[in-house]
Design a protein around this motif. Structure first.
Motif, PDB file in Angstrom:
ATOM      1  N   MET A  27     -37.364 -27.684  29.389  1.00 48.60           N
ATOM      2  CA  MET A  27     -38.392 -27.041  28.735  1.00 48.60           C
ATOM      3  C   MET A  27     -38.447 -26.723  26.989  1.00 48.60           C
ATOM      4  N   ILE A  28     -37.407 -27.082  26.277  1.00 46.61           N
ATOM      5  CA  ILE A  28     -36.944 -26.154  25.285  1.00 46.61           C
ATOM      6  C   ILE A  28     -36.084 -27.417  24.648  1.00 46.61           C
ATOM      7  N   ASP A  29     -36.237 -28.580  23.575  1.00 46.84           N
ATOM      8  CA  ASP A  29     -35.836 -29.189  22.548  1.00 46.84           C
ATOM      9  C   ASP A  29     -34.908 -28.195  21.392  1.00 46.84           C
ATOM     10  N   GLY A  30     -33.955 -28.967  21.487  1.00 43.09           N
ATOM     11  CA  GLY A  30     -33.051 -28.446  19.988  1.00 43.09           C
ATOM     12  C   GLY A  30     -33.122 -28.932  19.043  1.00 43.09           C
ATOM     13  N   ALA A  31     -32.557 -29.009  18.135  1.00 42.05           N
ATOM     14  CA  ALA A  31     -33.036 -30.406  16.338  1.00 42.05           C
ATOM     15  C   ALA A  31     -31.890 -29.648  15.667  1.00 42.05           C
ATOM     16  N   ILE A  32     -31.750 -31.165  15.660  1.00 39.78           N
ATOM     17  CA  ILE A  32     -30.231 -31.022  13.976  1.00 39.78           C
ATOM     18  C   ILE A  32     -30.906 -31.189  13.157  1.00 39.78           C
ATOM     19  N   ILE A  33     -30.923 -29.779  11.747  1.00 38.32           N
ATOM     20  CA  ILE A  33     -31.379 -30.211  10.869  1.00 38.32           C
ATOM     21  C   ILE A  33     -30.804 -30.505   9.400  1.00 38.32           C
ATOM     22  N   LEU A  34     -30.552 -32.118   8.862  1.00 33.93           N
ATOM     23  CA  LEU A  34     -29.767 -32.277   7.970  1.00 33.93           C
ATOM     24  C   LEU A  34     -29.859 -32.484   6.837  1.00 33.93           C
ATOM     25  N   ALA A  35     -29.609 -31.609   5.306  1.00 27.98           N
ATOM     26  CA  ALA A  35     -29.634 -31.967   3.947  1.00 27.98           C
ATOM     27  C   ALA A  35     -28.259 -32.419   2.973  1.00 27.98           C
ATOM     28  N   ALA A  36     -28.645 -33.049   1.795  1.00 25.98           N
ATOM     29  CA  ALA A  36     -27.336 -33.767   1.129  1.00 25.98           C
ATOM     30  C   ALA A  36     -28.250 -33.319  -0.216  1.00 25.98           C
ATOM     31  N   ASP A  37     -27.560 -32.853  -1.394  1.00 25.32           N
ATOM     32  CA  ASP A  37     -27.839 -33.705  -2.565  1.00 25.32           C
ATOM     33  C   ASP A  37     -27.565 -35.064  -2.769  1.00 25.32           C
ATOM     34  N   THR A  38     -28.262 -35.736  -3.941  1.00 27.04           N
ATOM     35  CA  THR A  38     -27.706 -37.122  -3.978  1.00 27.04           C
ATOM     36  C   THR A  38     -27.022 -37.188  -5.489  1.00 27.04           C
ATOM     37  N   ARG A  39     -26.461 -36.344  -5.075  1.00 27.00           N
ATOM     38  CA  ARG A  39     -25.305 -37.087  -7.097  1.00 27.00           C
ATOM     39  C   ARG A  39     -24.409 -37.553  -6.970  1.00 27.00           C
ATOM     40  N   TRP A  40     -24.091 -38.388  -7.307  1.00 25.89           N
ATOM     41  CA  TRP A  40     -22.744 -38.945  -6.988  1.00 25.89           C
ATOM     42  C   TRP A  40     -21.889 -39.185  -8.825  1.00 25.89           C
ATOM     43  N   GLY A 117      -9.891 -40.686  -3.073  1.00 30.19           N
ATOM     44  CA  GLY A 117     -10.308 -39.122  -2.770  1.00 30.19           C
ATOM     45  C   GLY A 117     -10.501 -38.607  -1.178  1.00 30.19           C
ATOM     46  N   PRO A 118     -10.527 -37.696  -0.761  1.00 33.38           N
ATOM     47  CA  PRO A 118     -10.376 -37.365   0.653  1.00 33.38           C
ATOM     48  C   PRO A 118     -11.832 -37.605   1.090  1.00 33.38           C
ATOM     49  N   VAL A 119     -12.156 -37.960   2.298  1.00 32.32           N
ATOM     50  CA  VAL A 119     -13.820 -37.846   3.254  1.00 32.32           C
ATOM     51  C   VAL A 119     -14.331 -36.652   4.010  1.00 32.32           C
ATOM     52  N   HIS A 120     -15.322 -36.330   4.588  1.00 33.76           N
ATOM     53  CA  HIS A 120     -15.707 -35.596   5.047  1.00 33.76           C
ATOM     54  C   HIS A 120     -16.757 -36.188   5.768  1.00 33.76           C
ATOM     55  N   TYR A 121     -17.370 -35.948   6.573  1.00 32.28           N
ATOM     56  CA  TYR A 121     -18.334 -36.367   7.674  1.00 32.28           C
ATOM     57  C   TYR A 121     -18.854 -35.288   8.468  1.00 32.28           C
ATOM     58  N   LEU A 122     -19.835 -35.066   8.868  1.00 30.55           N
ATOM     59  CA  LEU A 122     -20.694 -33.892   9.507  1.00 30.55           C
ATOM     60  C   LEU A 122     -21.682 -34.830  10.680  1.00 30.55           C
ATOM     61  N   LEU A 123     -21.072 -35.156  11.729  1.00 30.16           N
ATOM     62  CA  LEU A 123     -22.091 -35.591  12.428  1.00 30.16           C
ATOM     63  C   LEU A 123     -22.709 -34.687  13.400  1.00 30.16           C
ATOM     64  N   GLY A 124     -24.562 -34.736  13.840  1.00 33.22           N
ATOM     65  CA  GLY A 124     -25.927 -34.046  14.313  1.00 33.22           C
ATOM     66  C   GLY A 124     -25.737 -35.743  15.211  1.00 33.22           C
ATOM     67  N   PHE A 125     -25.709 -34.691  16.548  1.00 30.53           N
ATOM     68  CA  PHE A 125     -26.166 -35.249  17.505  1.00 30.53           C
ATOM     69  C   PHE A 125     -27.217 -34.818  18.486  1.00 30.53           C
ATOM     70  N   VAL A 126     -28.021 -34.991  18.672  1.00 30.06           N
ATOM     71  CA  VAL A 126     -29.088 -34.484  19.691  1.00 30.06           C
ATOM     72  C   VAL A 126     -29.705 -35.649  20.736  1.00 30.06           C
ATOM     73  N   ASP A 127     -29.230 -35.540  22.069  1.00 24.97           N
ATOM     74  CA  ASP A 127     -29.401 -36.627  23.357  1.00 24.97           C
ATOM     75  C   ASP A 127     -31.060 -36.386  23.944  1.00 24.97           C
ATOM     76  N   SER A 128     -30.820 -37.414  24.321  1.00 25.53           N
ATOM     77  CA  SER A 128     -32.620 -37.435  25.167  1.00 25.53           C
ATOM     78  C   SER A 128     -32.526 -36.397  26.477  1.00 25.53           C
ATOM     79  N   LEU A 134     -22.586 -30.943  16.909  1.00 25.52           N
ATOM     80  CA  LEU A 134     -22.585 -31.193  15.474  1.00 25.52           C
ATOM     81  C   LEU A 134     -20.838 -30.791  16.085  1.00 25.52           C
ATOM     82  N   ALA A 135     -20.644 -32.113  14.547  1.00 24.99           N
ATOM     83  CA  ALA A 135     -18.807 -31.893  14.033  1.00 24.99           C
ATOM     84  C   ALA A 135     -18.460 -32.923  12.939  1.00 24.99           C
ATOM     85  N   ARG A 136     -17.265 -31.599  12.447  1.00 21.51           N
ATOM     86  CA  ARG A 136     -17.115 -32.427  11.365  1.00 21.51           C
ATOM     87  C   ARG A 136     -15.266 -33.475  11.659  1.00 21.51           C
TER      88      ARG A 136
END
Length: 164
Positions: A27-40, A117-128, A134-136
């Motif tokens: 009945m109710i779907d979850g969601a993932i919200i992703l946001a980031a800056d754009t500065r290199w 340098g170090p590398v960091h990822y956040l993965l957001g997954f929503v199945d069907s 969410l995983a780091r």
């Protein structure tokens, strides 16, 4: 200053209520919200404000990156290629492939460059069915996945602390 944020929606008390409903998956779907800056930011102190730190792979996966851009972007490109020939049945499958791919890519960069340098990822997954995950994954932790709930940030420590 890098800051990337991923959140399961809803979070907090609203997430607990959603998870407690017996009909949640239909009945109710979850969601993932992703946001980031754009500065290199570059070693010479210069900055550029049109960087890409948010990537979408397929219909169910979003990835945020922070840290060493060369290694991080290559890891995502390699994951996209590896994912084309792999069958996924869950977020666990996706994250396991991502962990291996990111670790292999970072290892190659360590052999080719003096000190990436170090590398960091956040993965957001929503199945069907609307189930979210969410995983780091980080070079600091050998790309071993850390499963998360709620709102999470990666990037420069001061920026992450400011939003905590």
């Amino acid at each position: 200053m890098t800051l990337a944020i991923a959140a399961e929606f809803p979070w907090g008390e609203h997430r607990r209520i959603l998870d407690s409903l017996p009909f949640r998956s239909t009945m109710i779907d979850g969601a993932i919200i992703l946001a980031a800056d754009t500065r290199w930011s570059y070693d010479d102190g210069s900055v550029k404000n049109d960087g890409r730190k948010l990537w979408v792979l397929g219909q169910h996966l979003g990835i945020l990156l922070a840290g060493d851009v060369w290694a991080a972007e290559e890891g995502i490109r390699r994951l996209r290629t590896a994912g084309r020939t792999t069958k996924f049945t869950s977020a666990n499958d996706v994250v396991a492939l991502a962990a291996k791919t990111f670790a292999d890519t970072y290892s190659a960069h360590r052999q080719q460059r003096p000190k990436p340098g170090p590398v960091h990822y956040l993965l957001g997954f929503v199945d069907s069915l609307g189930r979210t995950a969410l995983a780091r994954l980080s070079s600091d932790g050998g790309f071993n996945p850390i499963w998360l709930r709620g709102v999470n940030a990666i990037g420069i420590k001061a920026a992450c602390d400011a939003v905590a």
